[in-house]
Design an enzyme around this catalytic site. Sequence first.
Site, PDB file in Angstrom:
ATOM      1  N   CYS A  66       0.875  -1.178   0.000  1.00 25.42           N
ATOM      2  CA  CYS A  66       0.000   0.000   0.000  1.00 25.42           C
ATOM      3  C   CYS A  66       0.910   1.226   0.000  1.00 25.42           C
ATOM      4  CB  CYS A  66      -0.967  -0.010   1.185  1.00 25.42           C
ATOM      5  SG  CYS A  66      -0.200   0.266   2.784  1.00 25.42           S
ATOM      6  N   ARG A  67       0.416   2.367   0.351  1.00 30.26           N
ATOM      7  CA  ARG A  67       1.241   3.576   0.282  1.00 30.26           C
ATOM      8  C   ARG A  67       2.332   3.571   1.356  1.00 30.26           C
ATOM      9  NH1 ARG A  67       1.275   8.684   2.499  1.00 30.26           N
ATOM     10  NH2 ARG A  67       2.329  10.203   1.194  1.00 30.26           N
TER      11      ARG A  67
END
Length: 180
Positions: A66-67
């Site tokens: 994810c980020r």
Amino acid sequence: MSAPTVQPTALHGSSPGEWFLLDVRTPGEFSSAYIDGSVLVPLPELQGALATIREQAAGKPIAIVCRTGRRAFEAHRVMQGQGLKDPHVLEGGVVAWKAAGYPLLGQKGPMPLERQVSAASAGMVVTGVALGFLVNPAFFWFAGAVGAAQLLSALSGTCPMGPMLARMPWNASKNASAGS
């Protein structure tokens, strides 16, 4: 949150196709920057896609991306609950991957979801304060409520505004998945 992690250096140094890369960000975030070979399954859709993930991973270790890692830890919890053995979280997410100087694919897209949440809530606070001065002091309560909601989100690790913004048209992508 406890989950096995994999460092960007270890993942980048592995053989191509050695890991199954599962990206759980929004389609808009994914299209703007993703690791080559990643497969997109947004976090809200993960539960329904687990059988497909099992097939596609075909015994490979899974690295959840994810980020920054927060949503990947949530995805890990969901996957562990459904019997997927030891999926790993990419330590630091795409941010750490990029900071290590490793390549990302994609094109310019919407700003990351976390920044969208910050911008939206800040805009609501500023609007509430301005309306409090210009229209009616009752609008100060609105600004305070938005600020309190952001504080509660930060303390609890949940954010109801994030999933709402993830459904916005600018975060959608016609071609959501890439790679294998």
